[in-house]
Design an enzyme around this catalytic site. Structure first.
Site, PDB file in Angstrom:
ATOM      1  N   GLU A   1      36.288 -18.255  31.930  1.00  0.00           N
ATOM      2  CA  GLU A   1      36.029 -18.006  30.501  1.00  0.00           C
ATOM      3  C   GLU A   1      36.649 -16.686  30.068  1.00  0.00           C
ATOM      4  O   GLU A   1      36.816 -15.778  30.890  1.00  0.00           O
ATOM      5  CB  GLU A   1      34.510 -17.897  30.283  1.00  0.00           C
ATOM      6  CG  GLU A   1      33.830 -19.193  29.910  1.00  0.00           C
ATOM      7  CD  GLU A   1      34.017 -19.533  28.433  1.00  0.00           C
ATOM      8  OE1 GLU A   1      34.880 -18.939  27.768  1.00  0.00           O
ATOM      9  OE2 GLU A   1      33.280 -20.405  27.958  1.00  0.00           O
ATOM     10  N   ASP A   2      36.932 -16.566  28.782  1.00  0.00           N
ATOM     11  CA  ASP A   2      37.376 -15.273  28.242  1.00  0.00           C
ATOM     12  C   ASP A   2      36.180 -14.356  28.009  1.00  0.00           C
ATOM     13  O   ASP A   2      36.163 -13.209  28.424  1.00  0.00           O
ATOM     14  CB  ASP A   2      38.186 -15.464  26.948  1.00  0.00           C
ATOM     15  CG  ASP A   2      37.506 -16.377  25.928  1.00  0.00           C
ATOM     16  OD1 ASP A   2      36.419 -16.916  26.211  1.00  0.00           O
ATOM     17  OD2 ASP A   2      38.068 -16.557  24.830  1.00  0.00           O
ATOM     18  N   ILE A   3      35.147 -14.885  27.320  1.00  0.00           N
ATOM     19  CA  ILE A   3      33.997 -14.053  26.980  1.00  0.00           C
ATOM     20  C   ILE A   3      32.735 -14.909  26.916  1.00  0.00           C
ATOM     21  O   ILE A   3      32.782 -16.039  26.427  1.00  0.00           O
ATOM     22  CB  ILE A   3      34.246 -13.312  25.643  1.00  0.00           C
ATOM     23  CG1 ILE A   3      33.105 -12.352  25.296  1.00  0.00           C
ATOM     24  CG2 ILE A   3      34.497 -14.257  24.477  1.00  0.00           C
ATOM     25  CD1 ILE A   3      33.473 -11.338  24.197  1.00  0.00           C
TER      26      ILE A   3
ATOM     27  N   ASP B   1      29.307 -14.852  25.151  1.00  0.00           N
ATOM     28  CA  ASP B   1      28.642 -14.167  24.042  1.00  0.00           C
ATOM     29  C   ASP B   1      27.189 -14.663  24.014  1.00  0.00           C
ATOM     30  O   ASP B   1      26.343 -14.154  24.744  1.00  0.00           O
ATOM     31  CB  ASP B   1      29.439 -14.496  22.770  1.00  0.00           C
ATOM     32  CG  ASP B   1      28.941 -13.786  21.532  1.00  0.00           C
ATOM     33  OD1 ASP B   1      27.949 -13.067  21.605  1.00  0.00           O
ATOM     34  OD2 ASP B   1      29.546 -13.962  20.456  1.00  0.00           O
TER      35      ASP B   1
ATOM     36  N   PHE C   1      32.961  -7.523  17.501  1.00  0.00           N
ATOM     37  CA  PHE C   1      33.937  -8.616  17.594  1.00  0.00           C
ATOM     38  C   PHE C   1      35.222  -8.061  18.191  1.00  0.00           C
ATOM     39  O   PHE C   1      35.822  -7.134  17.666  1.00  0.00           O
ATOM     40  CB  PHE C   1      34.192  -9.255  16.232  1.00  0.00           C
ATOM     41  CG  PHE C   1      34.799 -10.614  16.391  1.00  0.00           C
ATOM     42  CD1 PHE C   1      34.024 -11.697  16.763  1.00  0.00           C
ATOM     43  CD2 PHE C   1      36.164 -10.797  16.218  1.00  0.00           C
ATOM     44  CE1 PHE C   1      34.597 -12.954  16.970  1.00  0.00           C
ATOM     45  CE2 PHE C   1      36.741 -12.045  16.414  1.00  0.00           C
ATOM     46  CZ  PHE C   1      35.943 -13.126  16.784  1.00  0.00           C
TER      47      PHE C   1
ATOM     48  N   ARG D   1      45.637 -13.107  19.294  1.00  0.00           N
ATOM     49  CA  ARG D   1      45.661 -13.540  20.705  1.00  0.00           C
ATOM     50  C   ARG D   1      46.808 -12.867  21.447  1.00  0.00           C
ATOM     51  O   ARG D   1      46.779 -12.719  22.659  1.00  0.00           O
ATOM     52  CB  ARG D   1      45.885 -15.062  20.806  1.00  0.00           C
ATOM     53  CG  ARG D   1      44.715 -15.919  20.377  1.00  0.00           C
ATOM     54  CD  ARG D   1      44.934 -17.349  20.865  1.00  0.00           C
ATOM     55  NE  ARG D   1      44.150 -18.327  20.129  1.00  0.00           N
ATOM     56  CZ  ARG D   1      42.892 -18.649  20.412  1.00  0.00           C
ATOM     57  NH1 ARG D   1      42.265 -18.071  21.402  1.00  0.00           N
ATOM     58  NH2 ARG D   1      42.268 -19.564  19.704  1.00  0.00           N
TER      59      ARG D   1
HETATM   60  P1  IMP Z   1      29.367 -18.238  23.209  1.00  0.00           P
HETATM   61  O1  IMP Z   1      29.357 -19.738  23.165  1.00  0.00           O
HETATM   62  O2  IMP Z   1      28.518 -17.645  22.109  1.00  0.00           O
HETATM   63  O3  IMP Z   1      29.042 -17.653  24.556  1.00  0.00           O
HETATM   64  O4  IMP Z   1      30.833 -17.784  22.813  1.00  0.00           O
HETATM   65  C1  IMP Z   1      31.904 -18.020  23.643  1.00  0.00           C
HETATM   66  C2  IMP Z   1      33.188 -18.274  22.891  1.00  0.00           C
HETATM   67  O5  IMP Z   1      33.159 -17.707  21.570  1.00  0.00           O
HETATM   68  C3  IMP Z   1      34.320 -17.585  23.605  1.00  0.00           C
HETATM   69  O6  IMP Z   1      34.937 -18.455  24.534  1.00  0.00           O
HETATM   70  C4  IMP Z   1      35.243 -17.159  22.473  1.00  0.00           C
HETATM   71  O7  IMP Z   1      36.145 -18.184  22.181  1.00  0.00           O
HETATM   72  C5  IMP Z   1      34.322 -16.962  21.293  1.00  0.00           C
HETATM   73  N1  IMP Z   1      33.937 -15.548  21.114  1.00  0.00           N
HETATM   74  C6  IMP Z   1      32.722 -14.990  21.321  1.00  0.00           C
HETATM   75  N2  IMP Z   1      32.736 -13.673  21.038  1.00  0.00           N
HETATM   76  C7  IMP Z   1      34.001 -13.388  20.648  1.00  0.00           C
HETATM   77  C8  IMP Z   1      34.660 -12.158  20.239  1.00  0.00           C
HETATM   78  O8  IMP Z   1      34.104 -11.053  20.175  1.00  0.00           O
HETATM   79  N3  IMP Z   1      35.978 -12.282  19.931  1.00  0.00           N
HETATM   80  C9  IMP Z   1      36.653 -13.463  19.976  1.00  0.00           C
HETATM   81  N4  IMP Z   1      36.083 -14.606  20.364  1.00  0.00           N
HETATM   82  C10 IMP Z   1      34.766 -14.569  20.694  1.00  0.00           C
END
Ligand code: IMP
Length: 227
Positions: free
Chosen positions: A141-143, A145, A195, A208
């Protein structure tokens, strides 16, 4: 040769993230000079949080942790969650090849963000992956959240019959309410609840292409990305 390594993980403990402070780097001109970006992004960005060099060095640490955690007698299956994880994924694969770690790779497309907000409705494209059956799988995964994307992805991956499933993420956000029940085994950095963009992370498809990871500035948020 890892003749003595068992079939399953030998390292059970998690790889703790490198803690990135709230403010990122101080924005002085001589410090910022080293961070390049397309001129069309001028004044969109706030501070650099993580440099490309720091990311590359952390990718080496993570690859070594894979090497110590898995047997080298069978391929690992690395599953890239598109699109944001792609640069991290490519860097990881290159490093794993340099360490002679055998792997297979697959791609999944997951989308939950609209602008800077998680929609809560995670869409996953392409779900049946036969190569996962009976194998040690790592979702890249990238991040992480809210953890919503992984909560949706994990049952899909488990339904393919893997031997083990772990999560490797470049970033986790330090949220007041936490990241749900998701606790990745391999994490690069923990970042403040802002963000962030760059190194694959976007705001409506913009940014990106940045080499480093930045906090998106007010102007960048107001402009709304490419869509
Ligand atoms: P989650 O489902 O809330 O854990 O979010 C995960 C996905 O949301 C990541 O794979 C990103 O694509 C996007 N995302 C969450 N936070 C950020 C951020 O700060 N910048 C850009 N993309 C984010």
């Amino acid at each position: 040769m890892n003749c003595c390594k068992p079939d399953t993980h030998i390292i059970e403990e998690k790889m703790e993230p490198v803690h990135i402070p709230e403010e990122g780097r101080e924005r002085t001109s001589e410090k910022m000079e080293q961070f390049i970006y397309p001129s069309i992004y001028e004044s969109h960005l706030s501070n650099v949080l993580i440099s490309n060099a720091e990311i590359k060095s952390r990718v080496k640490d993570i690859s070594k942790a894979f090497q110590e955690s898995y047997p080298l007698t069978e391929p690992l299956v690395l599953v890239c969650t598109l699109k944001g994880a792609n640069p991290f994924f490519a860097a990881l694969l290159e490093e794993l090849s340099a360490l002679s770690i055998p792997y297979i790779f697959e791609f999944l497309r997951a989308k939950s963000y609209i602008g800077t907000e998680s929609s809560g409705d995670v869409k996953v494209m392409s779900a049946d992956i036969p190569s996962l059956k009976g194998r040690n799988v790592i979702i890249v995964e990238d991040i992480v959240d809210t953890g919503g994307t992984l909560q949706k992805l994990l049952p899909i991956i488990h339904s393919c019959g893997p031997k083990s499933v772990e999560v490797c993420t470049l970033l986790t956000k330090r949220l007041i309410e936490g990241n749900g029940s998701i606790s990745p085994k391999f994490t690069g950095f923990s970042v403040p609840d802002a963000f962030v963009v760059g190194y694959g992370l976007d705001y409506n498809e913009m940014y990106r292409d940045l080499r480093d990871i930045w906090i998106l500035g007010e102007k960048g948020i107001a402009l709304g990305g490419w869509k």
